[in-house]
Write a protein that holds these residues in place. Structure first.
Motif, PDB file in Angstrom:
ATOM      1  N   VAL A  21       0.777  -1.126   0.249  1.00  0.00           N
ATOM      2  CA  VAL A  21      -0.085  -0.009  -0.078  1.00  0.00           C
ATOM      3  C   VAL A  21       0.953   1.218  -0.203  1.00  0.00           C
ATOM      4  O   VAL A  21       0.766   2.266  -0.871  1.00  0.00           O
ATOM      5  CB  VAL A  21      -0.935  -0.055   1.260  1.00  0.00           C
ATOM      6  N   THR A  22       1.698   1.549   1.008  1.00  0.00           N
ATOM      7  CA  THR A  22       2.540   2.669   1.062  1.00  0.00           C
ATOM      8  C   THR A  22       3.684   2.588  -0.062  1.00  0.00           C
ATOM      9  O   THR A  22       4.826   2.600   0.255  1.00  0.00           O
ATOM     10  CB  THR A  22       3.161   2.835   2.470  1.00  0.00           C
ATOM     11  N   CYS A  23       3.296   2.911  -1.219  1.00  0.00           N
ATOM     12  CA  CYS A  23       4.350   3.018  -2.382  1.00  0.00           C
ATOM     13  C   CYS A  23       5.277   3.846  -2.418  1.00  0.00           C
ATOM     14  O   CYS A  23       6.347   3.602  -3.262  1.00  0.00           O
ATOM     15  CB  CYS A  23       3.365   2.667  -3.602  1.00  0.00           C
TER      16      CYS A  23
ATOM     17  N   LEU B 246      -2.858   2.835  -4.715  1.00  0.00           N
ATOM     18  CA  LEU B 246      -3.324   3.991  -5.446  1.00  0.00           C
ATOM     19  C   LEU B 246      -3.480   5.063  -4.636  1.00  0.00           C
ATOM     20  O   LEU B 246      -3.192   6.391  -5.125  1.00  0.00           O
ATOM     21  CB  LEU B 246      -4.835   3.623  -5.786  1.00  0.00           C
ATOM     22  N   GLY B 247      -3.773   4.954  -3.346  1.00  0.00           N
ATOM     23  CA  GLY B 247      -3.436   6.277  -2.235  1.00  0.00           C
ATOM     24  C   GLY B 247      -2.629   6.271  -1.445  1.00  0.00           C
ATOM     25  O   GLY B 247      -2.354   7.375  -0.670  1.00  0.00           O
ATOM     26  N   GLY B 248      -1.368   5.388  -1.979  1.00  0.00           N
ATOM     27  CA  GLY B 248      -0.364   5.450  -0.870  1.00  0.00           C
ATOM     28  C   GLY B 248      -0.383   5.313   0.635  1.00  0.00           C
ATOM     29  O   GLY B 248       0.489   5.685   1.321  1.00  0.00           O
ATOM     30  N   GLY B 249      -1.837   4.594   1.057  1.00  0.00           N
ATOM     31  CA  GLY B 249      -1.920   4.901   2.211  1.00  0.00           C
ATOM     32  C   GLY B 249      -3.103   5.477   2.622  1.00  0.00           C
ATOM     33  O   GLY B 249      -4.108   5.012   3.918  1.00  0.00           O
ATOM     34  N   PHE B 250      -3.825   6.312   1.953  1.00  0.00           N
ATOM     35  CA  PHE B 250      -5.067   6.862   1.907  1.00  0.00           C
ATOM     36  C   PHE B 250      -6.249   5.802   1.278  1.00  0.00           C
ATOM     37  O   PHE B 250      -6.074   5.498   0.340  1.00  0.00           O
ATOM     38  CB  PHE B 250      -5.306   8.234   1.283  1.00  0.00           C
TER      39      PHE B 250
ATOM     40  N   THR C 291     -20.907   5.993  -1.153  1.00  0.00           N
ATOM     41  CA  THR C 291     -21.011   7.086  -0.477  1.00  0.00           C
ATOM     42  C   THR C 291     -19.552   8.145  -0.493  1.00  0.00           C
ATOM     43  O   THR C 291     -19.634   9.248  -0.898  1.00  0.00           O
ATOM     44  CB  THR C 291     -21.310   7.146   1.064  1.00  0.00           C
ATOM     45  N   TYR C 292     -18.473   7.370  -0.255  1.00  0.00           N
ATOM     46  CA  TYR C 292     -17.378   7.911  -0.192  1.00  0.00           C
ATOM     47  C   TYR C 292     -16.476   7.915  -1.579  1.00  0.00           C
ATOM     48  O   TYR C 292     -15.389   8.354  -1.950  1.00  0.00           O
ATOM     49  CB  TYR C 292     -16.380   7.344   0.902  1.00  0.00           C
ATOM     50  N   GLY C 293     -17.006   7.317  -2.503  1.00  0.00           N
ATOM     51  CA  GLY C 293     -16.300   7.096  -3.861  1.00  0.00           C
ATOM     52  C   GLY C 293     -16.164   8.503  -4.331  1.00  0.00           C
ATOM     53  O   GLY C 293     -16.975   8.937  -4.577  1.00  0.00           O
ATOM     54  N   GLY C 294     -14.922   8.664  -4.852  1.00  0.00           N
ATOM     55  CA  GLY C 294     -14.533   9.869  -5.448  1.00  0.00           C
ATOM     56  C   GLY C 294     -14.358  11.179  -4.404  1.00  0.00           C
ATOM     57  O   GLY C 294     -14.242  12.190  -4.836  1.00  0.00           O
ATOM     58  N   ASN C 295     -14.026  10.479  -3.226  1.00  0.00           N
ATOM     59  CA  ASN C 295     -13.877  11.716  -2.173  1.00  0.00           C
ATOM     60  C   ASN C 295     -12.857  12.593  -2.360  1.00  0.00           C
ATOM     61  O   ASN C 295     -11.699  12.130  -2.966  1.00  0.00           O
ATOM     62  CB  ASN C 295     -13.577  10.929  -0.880  1.00  0.00           C
ATOM     63  N   ALA C 296     -13.008  13.588  -2.162  1.00  0.00           N
ATOM     64  CA  ALA C 296     -12.074  14.916  -2.744  1.00  0.00           C
ATOM     65  C   ALA C 296     -10.571  14.742  -1.996  1.00  0.00           C
ATOM     66  O   ALA C 296      -9.537  14.774  -2.640  1.00  0.00           O
ATOM     67  CB  ALA C 296     -12.563  16.494  -2.375  1.00  0.00           C
ATOM     68  N   LEU C 297     -10.549  14.250  -0.762  1.00  0.00           N
ATOM     69  CA  LEU C 297      -9.265  14.180  -0.066  1.00  0.00           C
ATOM     70  C   LEU C 297      -8.839  13.006  -0.794  1.00  0.00           C
ATOM     71  O   LEU C 297      -7.466  13.160  -0.907  1.00  0.00           O
ATOM     72  CB  LEU C 297      -9.660  13.894   1.425  1.00  0.00           C
ATOM     73  N   ALA C 298      -9.168  11.737  -0.760  1.00  0.00           N
ATOM     74  CA  ALA C 298      -8.893  10.692  -1.501  1.00  0.00           C
ATOM     75  C   ALA C 298      -8.157  11.101  -2.874  1.00  0.00           C
ATOM     76  O   ALA C 298      -7.094  10.301  -3.197  1.00  0.00           O
ATOM     77  CB  ALA C 298      -9.772   9.505  -1.501  1.00  0.00           C
ATOM     78  N   CYS C 299      -9.005  11.683  -3.710  1.00  0.00           N
ATOM     79  CA  CYS C 299      -8.457  11.646  -5.087  1.00  0.00           C
ATOM     80  C   CYS C 299      -7.389  12.711  -5.086  1.00  0.00           C
ATOM     81  O   CYS C 299      -6.478  12.487  -6.005  1.00  0.00           O
ATOM     82  CB  CYS C 299      -9.864  12.336  -5.947  1.00  0.00           C
ATOM     83  N   ALA C 300      -7.358  13.639  -4.155  1.00  0.00           N
ATOM     84  CA  ALA C 300      -6.099  14.482  -4.466  1.00  0.00           C
ATOM     85  C   ALA C 300      -4.843  13.879  -4.146  1.00  0.00           C
ATOM     86  O   ALA C 300      -3.729  14.052  -4.857  1.00  0.00           O
ATOM     87  CB  ALA C 300      -6.608  15.643  -3.358  1.00  0.00           C
ATOM     88  N   VAL C 301      -5.036  12.961  -2.819  1.00  0.00           N
ATOM     89  CA  VAL C 301      -3.672  12.373  -2.696  1.00  0.00           C
ATOM     90  C   VAL C 301      -3.491  11.107  -3.526  1.00  0.00           C
ATOM     91  O   VAL C 301      -2.183  11.142  -4.273  1.00  0.00           O
ATOM     92  CB  VAL C 301      -4.016  11.662  -1.383  1.00  0.00           C
ATOM     93  N   ALA C 302      -4.407  10.659  -4.379  1.00  0.00           N
ATOM     94  CA  ALA C 302      -4.098   9.704  -5.455  1.00  0.00           C
ATOM     95  C   ALA C 302      -3.507  10.356  -6.482  1.00  0.00           C
ATOM     96  O   ALA C 302      -2.867   9.548  -7.354  1.00  0.00           O
ATOM     97  CB  ALA C 302      -5.485   8.767  -5.797  1.00  0.00           C
ATOM     98  N   GLN C 303      -3.915  11.359  -7.034  1.00  0.00           N
ATOM     99  CA  GLN C 303      -3.371  12.268  -8.065  1.00  0.00           C
ATOM    100  C   GLN C 303      -1.845  12.265  -7.967  1.00  0.00           C
ATOM    101  O   GLN C 303      -1.115  12.138  -8.800  1.00  0.00           O
ATOM    102  CB  GLN C 303      -4.010  13.703  -8.022  1.00  0.00           C
ATOM    103  N   LYS C 304      -1.359  12.755  -6.549  1.00  0.00           N
ATOM    104  CA  LYS C 304      -0.059  12.881  -6.483  1.00  0.00           C
ATOM    105  C   LYS C 304       0.763  11.723  -6.665  1.00  0.00           C
ATOM    106  O   LYS C 304       1.801  11.601  -6.948  1.00  0.00           O
ATOM    107  CB  LYS C 304       0.148  13.403  -4.975  1.00  0.00           C
TER     108      LYS C 304
END
Length: 404
Positions: free
Chosen positions: A51-53, A256-260, A283-296
């Motif tokens: 997970v923690t890539c 994908l989220g590096g831990g998030f 409900t949480y799919g596409g959560n803004a926090l998660a997607c911002a981290v995954a983008q990085k």
């Protein structure tokens, strides 16, 4: 806020007993090093199970999370958000995919994939075409549907009756698939390019090519579970690129989220059309926090120098473990790809993989198991060379004590 000291013993008092965590309670991590409550330091070759890539407390991920946290955290799926749209566009640009569905875990991404496969077949061929072919020793998650598609009965025991219409062929045996597949009934074939929980077992290129051909001949969708192999783990952004076989649906999570917590199901526009409004959701799919981290994460991991570095680190780690195996007679082979490696125990050590995990912790290195006979390694994709050398040194000390 409750700031009372906590210990491993508290787990037994307040947690459901479906896990058996070790005695170490980590409190801080930086890069590929972790520190426990007592200040002990460990080199992390486990990576939170792939997970923690980018390691712990990666500055880029911390920055992405902090930046987004000051803007907006969550919106319902009645509306979309900018981080989700940007991440979906990036994933489509970098892969075969034309459409993306976001969720929170690998099990949810696979649940969506399996539901979509059945829905697509129902729309295009009729309700009788609903059967899924998976493989023995596979693992696809812990929901009732995904654990049923997975090919390990131990995870289903006590939870029956299982959903129907699921068959299991033998991994890497194309003839066993031919015996099960049906143009009238089969909607999908689901496979891990490298079986992770099943022992870090890579598929042969010819096997995956054969699955692609069989699916095409029988109007079935080919689903790749890349929950563990995705996001640079093999030295390719996704393992299907390594094999040159393009699926119809792909699930991605873990790294994908590096831990998030975040996951994604990738597919084509034609197949995605079967998930019309209201057919599926999260409900949480596409959560803004998660997607911002995954983008990085994706922006970082997809860089050629990062992917090239995975292969270099893989060679050093593989050679080091093979050398240890040869010196002490504990490993018969080291298999896998990139930084998903499985050290297969020799006959005299069969069933004792967990002993190596415990011995490693005693010497300050974290490793994993994959079944009872494989020691699994899934470290950060950017683990420094010095940390690899230190981890190998500590692990050899652990093996030496086991062999005394």
């Amino acid at each position: 806020m409750n700031k009372e000291p906590v210990s491993r013993e508290l787990f037994d008092e307040v947690m459901v007993p479906n896990y058996a965590p070790g005695t170490v309670v980590p409190v801080r991590g930086e890069g590929s090093r972790i520190w426990g409550q007592d200040g002990r330091e460990f080199v992390d070759l486990a990576g939170g199970i792939a997970v923690t890539c980018l390691g712990h407390s990666h500055p880029g991920l911390v920055g992405a999370l902090t930046d987004q946290a000051e803007k907006i955290w969550h919106l319902s799926n009645v509306m979309t958000n900018e981080p989700a749209l940007r991440l979906a566009k990036t994933l489509c640009d970098l892969t075969f995919a034309e459409r993306v569905f976001f969720a929170n875990s690998g099990a949810e991404a696979n649940e969506a994939a399996f539901k979509l496969a059945r829905r697509y077949a129902w729309e295009h061929f009729g309700p009788q075409k609903n059967e899924i072919i998976s493989f023995t020793n596979s693992f696809h998650g812990r929901t009732l549907f995904t654990v049923s598609v997975g090919g390990q009965p131990k995870y289903l025991e006590g939870f029956e009756p299982a959903p129907g219409g699921i068959h299991h062929a033998e991994f890497k045996n194309l003839e066993s698939v031919k015996a099960l597949i049906s143009k009238e009934k089969t909607c999908a074939v689901v496979v891990e390019p490298i079986q992770g929980e099943g022992g870090v077992m890579p598929a042969d290129p010819e096997f995956l090519e054969g699955l692609r051909q069989l699916c095409d001949e029988h109007d079935a969708l080919l689903v790749f579970d890349e929950v563990q192999t995705g996001v640079g783990r093999t030295g390719h952004l996704y393992a299907y690129e390594m094999y040159g076989v393009v699926p119809d649906i792909l699930s991605s999570a873990k790294g994908l989220g590096g831990g998030f917590p975040v996951s994604a199901m990738l597919t084509t526009a034609k197949v995605a059309a079967s998930f019309g409004v209201g057919t599926h959701g999260s409900t949480y799919g596409g959560n803004a926090l998660a997607c911002a981290v995954a983008q990085k994460v994706i922006d970082t991991v997809s860089q050629p120098e990062i992917l090239k570095g995975v292969k270099v680190r893989s060679e050093r780690l593989r050679k080091g473990m093979m050398d240890i195996g040869a010196r002490y007679g504990v490993f018969s082979e080291v298999r896998g790809a990139g930084l998903l490696l499985g050290c297969v125990l020799t006959e005299s050590w069969q069933g004792k993989a967990k002993d190596f995990v415990s011995a490693g912790l005693d010497e300050g290195v974290m490793v994993l198991v994959a079944g009872g006979n494989v020691v699994r390694l899934a470290p950060s994709l950017i683990i420094p060379e010095t940390d690899i050398e230190e981890a190998l040194s500590r692990f050899e000390a652990a093996v030496a004590k086991l062999c005394q």
